[in-house]
Design a protein around this motif. Structure first.
Motif, PDB file in Angstrom:
ATOM      1  N   SER A 128     -28.499 -12.371  31.336  1.00 36.50           N
ATOM      2  CA  SER A 128     -29.520 -11.976  32.161  1.00 36.50           C
ATOM      3  C   SER A 128     -29.739 -12.635  33.647  1.00 36.50           C
ATOM      4  O   SER A 128     -29.144 -13.891  33.614  1.00 36.50           O
ATOM      5  N   ARG A 129     -30.630 -12.160  34.579  1.00 38.26           N
ATOM      6  CA  ARG A 129     -30.886 -13.145  35.467  1.00 38.26           C
ATOM      7  C   ARG A 129     -31.568 -14.358  35.354  1.00 38.26           C
ATOM      8  O   ARG A 129     -32.608 -14.419  34.807  1.00 38.26           O
ATOM      9  N   PRO A 130     -30.920 -15.397  35.454  1.00 40.12           N
ATOM     10  CA  PRO A 130     -31.547 -16.688  35.184  1.00 40.12           C
ATOM     11  C   PRO A 130     -32.785 -16.964  35.845  1.00 40.12           C
ATOM     12  O   PRO A 130     -33.040 -16.274  37.093  1.00 40.12           O
ATOM     13  N   LEU A 131     -33.487 -18.071  35.638  1.00 42.67           N
ATOM     14  CA  LEU A 131     -34.825 -18.516  36.231  1.00 42.67           C
ATOM     15  C   LEU A 131     -34.524 -19.801  36.700  1.00 42.67           C
ATOM     16  O   LEU A 131     -34.173 -20.575  35.764  1.00 42.67           O
ATOM     17  N   CYS A 132     -34.729 -20.202  37.931  1.00 42.91           N
ATOM     18  CA  CYS A 132     -34.421 -21.303  38.616  1.00 42.91           C
ATOM     19  C   CYS A 132     -35.758 -22.155  38.685  1.00 42.91           C
ATOM     20  O   CYS A 132     -36.774 -21.415  38.972  1.00 42.91           O
ATOM     21  N   SER A 133     -35.695 -23.382  38.452  1.00 43.87           N
ATOM     22  CA  SER A 133     -36.824 -24.115  38.535  1.00 43.87           C
ATOM     23  C   SER A 133     -36.717 -25.730  38.857  1.00 43.87           C
ATOM     24  O   SER A 133     -35.420 -26.103  38.914  1.00 43.87           O
ATOM     25  N   GLN A 134     -37.480 -26.357  39.564  1.00 42.67           N
ATOM     26  CA  GLN A 134     -37.176 -27.737  39.871  1.00 42.67           C
ATOM     27  C   GLN A 134     -38.526 -28.601  39.493  1.00 42.67           C
ATOM     28  O   GLN A 134     -39.512 -28.251  39.598  1.00 42.67           O
ATOM     29  N   ASN A 188     -31.158 -40.561  44.128  1.00 37.74           N
ATOM     30  CA  ASN A 188     -31.187 -41.109  45.412  1.00 37.74           C
ATOM     31  C   ASN A 188     -31.085 -40.207  46.534  1.00 37.74           C
ATOM     32  O   ASN A 188     -30.174 -39.867  47.211  1.00 37.74           O
ATOM     33  N   LEU A 189     -31.995 -39.209  46.720  1.00 38.84           N
ATOM     34  CA  LEU A 189     -32.125 -38.035  47.516  1.00 38.84           C
ATOM     35  C   LEU A 189     -32.120 -38.564  49.113  1.00 38.84           C
ATOM     36  O   LEU A 189     -32.677 -39.610  49.155  1.00 38.84           O
ATOM     37  N   SER A 190     -31.336 -37.635  49.791  1.00 37.59           N
ATOM     38  CA  SER A 190     -31.387 -38.175  51.405  1.00 37.59           C
ATOM     39  C   SER A 190     -31.729 -36.734  52.016  1.00 37.59           C
ATOM     40  O   SER A 190     -31.823 -35.581  51.188  1.00 37.59           O
ATOM     41  N   LEU A 191     -31.795 -36.751  53.182  1.00 36.10           N
ATOM     42  CA  LEU A 191     -32.336 -35.454  54.243  1.00 36.10           C
ATOM     43  C   LEU A 191     -31.153 -34.528  53.917  1.00 36.10           C
ATOM     44  O   LEU A 191     -31.381 -33.246  53.918  1.00 36.10           O
ATOM     45  N   THR A 192     -30.046 -35.015  53.646  1.00 39.87           N
ATOM     46  CA  THR A 192     -28.798 -33.940  53.509  1.00 39.87           C
ATOM     47  C   THR A 192     -28.934 -33.498  52.199  1.00 39.87           C
ATOM     48  O   THR A 192     -28.034 -32.443  51.932  1.00 39.87           O
ATOM     49  N   SER A 193     -29.719 -33.896  51.350  1.00 42.35           N
ATOM     50  CA  SER A 193     -29.719 -33.041  50.187  1.00 42.35           C
ATOM     51  C   SER A 193     -30.590 -31.878  50.094  1.00 42.35           C
ATOM     52  O   SER A 193     -30.415 -31.074  49.334  1.00 42.35           O
ATOM     53  N   SER A 194     -31.434 -31.620  51.338  1.00 43.71           N
ATOM     54  CA  SER A 194     -32.106 -30.253  51.252  1.00 43.71           C
ATOM     55  C   SER A 194     -31.202 -29.315  51.549  1.00 43.71           C
ATOM     56  O   SER A 194     -29.814 -29.397  51.835  1.00 43.71           O
ATOM     57  N   GLY A 195     -31.626 -28.277  51.374  1.00 42.52           N
ATOM     58  CA  GLY A 195     -30.794 -26.868  51.437  1.00 42.52           C
ATOM     59  C   GLY A 195     -31.083 -25.984  50.158  1.00 42.52           C
ATOM     60  O   GLY A 195     -31.950 -26.044  49.206  1.00 42.52           O
ATOM     61  N   THR A 196     -30.255 -24.893  50.272  1.00 46.08           N
ATOM     62  CA  THR A 196     -30.351 -23.832  49.161  1.00 46.08           C
ATOM     63  C   THR A 196     -29.276 -24.099  48.056  1.00 46.08           C
ATOM     64  O   THR A 196     -28.232 -24.349  48.258  1.00 46.08           O
ATOM     65  N   TYR A 197     -29.820 -24.181  46.742  1.00 50.83           N
ATOM     66  CA  TYR A 197     -28.939 -24.112  45.568  1.00 50.83           C
ATOM     67  C   TYR A 197     -28.796 -23.201  44.816  1.00 50.83           C
ATOM     68  O   TYR A 197     -29.832 -22.278  44.430  1.00 50.83           O
ATOM     69  N   ARG A 198     -27.450 -22.697  44.389  1.00 48.66           N
ATOM     70  CA  ARG A 198     -27.479 -21.424  43.432  1.00 48.66           C
ATOM     71  C   ARG A 198     -27.000 -21.766  42.104  1.00 48.66           C
ATOM     72  O   ARG A 198     -25.964 -22.556  42.253  1.00 48.66           O
ATOM     73  N   CYS A 199     -27.491 -21.239  41.101  1.00 49.64           N
ATOM     74  CA  CYS A 199     -27.121 -21.285  39.885  1.00 49.64           C
ATOM     75  C   CYS A 199     -26.590 -20.137  39.250  1.00 49.64           C
ATOM     76  O   CYS A 199     -27.219 -19.045  39.466  1.00 49.64           O
ATOM     77  N   VAL A 200     -25.450 -19.958  38.560  1.00 49.07           N
ATOM     78  CA  VAL A 200     -24.216 -19.072  38.256  1.00 49.07           C
ATOM     79  C   VAL A 200     -24.335 -19.300  36.712  1.00 49.07           C
ATOM     80  O   VAL A 200     -23.806 -20.206  36.172  1.00 49.07           O
ATOM     81  N   CYS A 210     -29.428 -17.263  40.252  1.00 47.39           N
ATOM     82  CA  CYS A 210     -30.905 -17.463  40.942  1.00 47.39           C
ATOM     83  C   CYS A 210     -30.587 -18.611  41.991  1.00 47.39           C
ATOM     84  O   CYS A 210     -29.445 -19.357  41.988  1.00 47.39           O
ATOM     85  N   GLU A 211     -31.446 -18.472  42.918  1.00 44.28           N
ATOM     86  CA  GLU A 211     -31.443 -19.520  43.927  1.00 44.28           C
ATOM     87  C   GLU A 211     -32.980 -20.326  44.097  1.00 44.28           C
ATOM     88  O   GLU A 211     -33.747 -19.533  43.998  1.00 44.28           O
ATOM     89  N   LEU A 212     -32.623 -21.406  44.559  1.00 42.41           N
ATOM     90  CA  LEU A 212     -33.896 -22.276  45.036  1.00 42.41           C
ATOM     91  C   LEU A 212     -33.610 -23.114  46.359  1.00 42.41           C
ATOM     92  O   LEU A 212     -32.489 -23.423  46.625  1.00 42.41           O
ATOM     93  N   THR A 213     -34.765 -23.282  46.892  1.00 38.67           N
ATOM     94  CA  THR A 213     -34.699 -24.430  48.186  1.00 38.67           C
ATOM     95  C   THR A 213     -35.300 -25.599  47.840  1.00 38.67           C
ATOM     96  O   THR A 213     -36.442 -25.556  47.539  1.00 38.67           O
ATOM     97  N   LEU A 214     -34.537 -26.731  48.228  1.00 36.29           N
ATOM     98  CA  LEU A 214     -35.017 -27.990  47.944  1.00 36.29           C
ATOM     99  C   LEU A 214     -35.220 -28.393  49.517  1.00 36.29           C
ATOM    100  O   LEU A 214     -34.399 -28.243  50.377  1.00 36.29           O
ATOM    101  N   SER A 215     -36.608 -28.962  49.584  1.00 33.53           N
ATOM    102  CA  SER A 215     -36.834 -29.763  50.775  1.00 33.53           C
ATOM    103  C   SER A 215     -37.241 -31.249  50.578  1.00 33.53           C
ATOM    104  O   SER A 215     -38.038 -31.377  49.851  1.00 33.53           O
ATOM    105  N   VAL A 216     -36.100 -31.997  51.143  1.00 33.46           N
ATOM    106  CA  VAL A 216     -36.292 -33.415  51.027  1.00 33.46           C
ATOM    107  C   VAL A 216     -37.096 -33.947  52.002  1.00 33.46           C
ATOM    108  O   VAL A 216     -36.661 -33.658  53.234  1.00 33.46           O
TER     109      VAL A 216
END
Length: 309
Positions: A128-134, A188-200, A210-216
């Motif tokens: 089923s469509r997964p649920l993404c969380s952070q 060890n997050l950096s500004l380049t870690s920001s972006g959209t992450y997709r889980c399949v 599903c997808e989520l956006t991480l803002s560092v």
């Protein structure tokens, strides 16, 4: 004399059928069918003992009797099942149909074999469509955990995270993922870690994502200033406390030891303002000879009395 022994044959390997399709659970037997011949199919959910089986259908006295929650979807490939074939057909299989099925052939007076065969069935279900969380601290230098989970899927799905727009191979130590639990750990997050992450989520029946956006973000300047001020105030407080302690110890070393000189009062000293005459009179009351006060003593005593006008 006992009749021929009942021998039941079922597939040795587990069966699998896609959800919504028809499953055929093959069961055959060899015996001389008599008037007391009976066939029973039953079902056991995963993890339960055979004794907890639930009936699906009966065949006895020449009649078929479907029963239980699967009655409307259960039938026999051959009806009546008197020619050695007792295969069960189950239409429109559901995920809840996954479990163990029991094919039980009974042919009295043969009581020397149990005439039982077991078949394991797995209903294949796409994820089923997964649920993404952070969760975690998403500022520079912090760590975050991304999670992904599907509520349905058989076999159990595996999970794969991808940072969209970046190489799928992360720098060593910055991304660690668990394909079984669906967790992606970012350290060890950096500004380049920001972006959209997709889980399949994937199994042999298909995939879903599903997808989520991480803002560092960089640490807040106000927060940094507050932290610096707090550190400075702490240092100032410790400095003042240390200074006061040193001052106290220095004053204590300078303080002279207290000694008792000749001017100190004694227990038998006469209080100021009390004449010697009064003292002698008090002594006479105790049997000691009374001494007549001298003129100087009287004069001194009178001079200390207040003058009446």
């Amino acid at each position: 004399m006992p009749g021929p022994a009942v021998e039941v044959q079922v597939p040795a390997e587990p069966l699998s059928t896609p959800v919504g399709k028809t499953a055929e659970l093959t069961c055959s037997y060899s015996t001389s069918v008599g008037d007391n011949f009976a066939l029973e199919w039953s079902f056991v959910q995963p993890g339960e003992p055979i004794s907890a089986s639930h009936p699906i259908l009966y065949f006895t006295n020449g009649h078929l009797y479907p029963t239980g929650s699967k009655a409307e979807r259960a039938s026999l490939l051959q009806d009546p099942p008197t020619r050695g074939v007792a295969t069960l057909k189950l239409t429109d299989v559901h995920p809840s149909d996954t479990g163990t099925y029991l094919c039980n052939v009974n042919n009295p007076p043969d009581f020397y074999t149990n005439g039982l065969g077991l078949i394991n069935l797995t209903v294949l279900v796409p994820p089923s469509r997964p649920l993404c969380s952070q969760s975690g601290q998403t500022s520079v230098g912090g760590s975050a955990a991304l999670r992904c989970s599907s509520s349905e899927g058989a076999p159990r799905p595996v999970y794969n995270w991808v940072h969209l727009g970046f190489s799928p191979t992360p720098s060593p130590g910055s991304m660690v993922q668990d394909e079984v639990s669906g967790q992606l750990l970012l350290t060890n997050l950096s500004l380049t870690s920001s972006g959209t992450y997709r889980c399949v989520a994937t199994n042999q029946m298909g995939s879903a994502s599903c997808e989520l956006t991480l803002s560092v973000t960089e640490p807040s300047k106000g927060r940094m200033a507050g932290a610096v001020i707090g550190v400075l105030l702490g240092v100032l407080f410790l400095s003042i406390a240390a200074f006061c302690l040193m001052r106290f110890q220095k004053e204590r070393r300078k303080r002279p030891k207290e000694t008792y000189g000749g001017s100190d009062l004694r227990e038998d000293a006469i209080a100021p303002g009390i004449s010697e005459q009064t003292s002698l009179r008090a002594d006479s009351s105790s049997g000691l000879p009374e001494r007549t006060p001298s003129a100087s003593t009287v004069t001194t005593t009178k001079s200390k009395l207040p003058m009446l006008v």
